[in-house]
Write an enzyme that holds these catalytic residues in place. Structure first.
Site, PDB file in Angstrom:
ATOM      1  N   CYS A  95      -4.727   6.918 -18.222  1.00  0.00           N
ATOM      2  CA  CYS A  95      -3.712   6.958 -19.276  1.00  0.00           C
ATOM      3  C   CYS A  95      -3.413   8.378 -19.763  1.00  0.00           C
ATOM      4  O   CYS A  95      -2.803   9.153 -19.042  1.00  0.00           O
ATOM      5  CB  CYS A  95      -4.150   6.042 -20.419  1.00  0.00           C
ATOM      6  N   HIS A 191      -7.385   1.028 -18.685  1.00  0.00           N
ATOM      7  CA  HIS A 191      -8.578   1.129 -19.527  1.00  0.00           C
ATOM      8  C   HIS A 191      -9.447  -0.103 -19.278  1.00  0.00           C
ATOM      9  O   HIS A 191      -9.159  -0.918 -18.391  1.00  0.00           O
ATOM     10  CB  HIS A 191      -8.170   1.117 -21.011  1.00  0.00           C
TER      11      HIS A 191
HETATM   12  N1  GLN Z   1      -0.452   8.905 -25.829  1.00  0.00           N
HETATM   13  C1  GLN Z   1      -0.245   8.288 -24.556  1.00  0.00           C
HETATM   14  C2  GLN Z   1       0.669   7.065 -24.625  1.00  0.00           C
HETATM   15  O1  GLN Z   1       0.720   6.405 -25.640  1.00  0.00           O
HETATM   16  C3  GLN Z   1      -1.569   7.890 -23.912  1.00  0.00           C
HETATM   17  C4  GLN Z   1      -2.307   6.806 -24.692  1.00  0.00           C
HETATM   18  C5  GLN Z   1      -3.603   6.396 -24.043  1.00  0.00           C
HETATM   19  O2  GLN Z   1      -4.332   7.223 -23.475  1.00  0.00           O
HETATM   20  N2  GLN Z   1      -3.914   5.092 -24.172  1.00  0.00           N
HETATM   21  O3  GLN Z   1       1.314   6.743 -23.630  1.00  0.00           O
END
Ligand code: GLN
Length: 240
Positions: A95, A191
């Site tokens: 992510c 995740h």
């Molecule tokens: N800030 C990024 C987004 O919202 C990554 C978020 C994350 O790592 N879950 O796309």
């Protein structure tokens, strides 16, 4: 044998249980009697060529990503990590970490953050929040995870997706691609944490790291992955 895992910005980029990937990699080495050291590489630390055998880069919110993008560029860590990936050192990024390893990440209401340029992709924040369980088909067969991002990642010409979405949003919620793989580096939105329920991917990363470090194929001893595989099967049966 010994492997050193580089935990990139582990103090800043560690949301939605991504540290579980570090734990999974560490245990899967220890269960095989292979020594392992985890080094957090954050704003105050240097990264040296040949020092790290496997990189992990977890997720983080826009605020942390802004800090980290700047440090990757100003400290030269980004350049070294890119050179290490080019010589085959494996890397897993999730992510927010993934987004910073492409060409750029454009958060809401701020300038584009420069990416490291490992993956031929770019990401732009959207007004959609892509949250939920995700199941994909990939070269590792089925992979399951959980996603929570507003950023939409687009593959540039020649980019290879990690897999194709069966359930969930993936890179951008529209082209059915999820993640990107380049040499032995993987970026994705999964995740969960990803590796405990996807042992085949975990061992692929470990075997690549051993091969690059010791210059020969190292076939890891087979582990009893009954629980890991059952966890994946239950996730697929519920969400897949
Ligand atoms: N800030 C990024 C987004 O919202 C990554 C978020 C994350 O790592 N879950 O796309």
């Amino acid at each position: 044998m010994k492997l050193t895992i580089g935990y990139l910005y582990g103090d800043l980029m560690n949301i939605y249980g991504d540290i579980g990937n570090i734990i999974a990699l560490k245990k899967r080495l220890e269960w095989r009697g292979i020594e392992v050291e985890v080094r957090v590489k954050s704003q105050e630390s240097r990264v040296n060529k040949g020092e790290i055998d496997l990189y992990f880069f977890g997720g983080g919110q826009d605020q942390q990503q802004t800090l980290v993008a700047s440090d990757l560029e100003s400290s030269g860590k980004g350049r070294i990590i890119k050179e290490e990936v080019e010589r085959g050192v494996p890397l897993l990024s999730i992510c927010g970490g993934y987004q910073l390893l492409g060409e750029y990440y454009k958060p809401h209401n701020s300038q584009k953050l420069p990416g490291v340029g490992i993956f031929p992709v770019y990401t732009e924040a959207s007004h959609d929040r892509m949250i939920g369980n995700i199941v994909i088909d990939s070269m590792f067969n089925t992979l399951v995870g959980f996603e929570n991002h507003s950023g939409k990642t687009y593959l540039k010409k020649g980019a290879i997706p990690l897999g194709m979405v069966k359930t969930g949003f993936g890179n951008n919620g529209s082209d059915k691609s999820e993640g990107c793989i380049y040499k032995n580096a993987i970026g994705c939105y999964m995740h969960g944490s990803l590796l405990p329920k996807n042992p085949k991917l975990a061992d692929w990363l470990l075997e690549k790291a051993l091969k690059v470090k010791y210059g020969k194929e190292v076939k890891l001893a087979v582990l009893d992955d009954e629980l890991e595989n059952k966890a994946q099967q239950i996730a697929v049966s519920r969400f897949g």
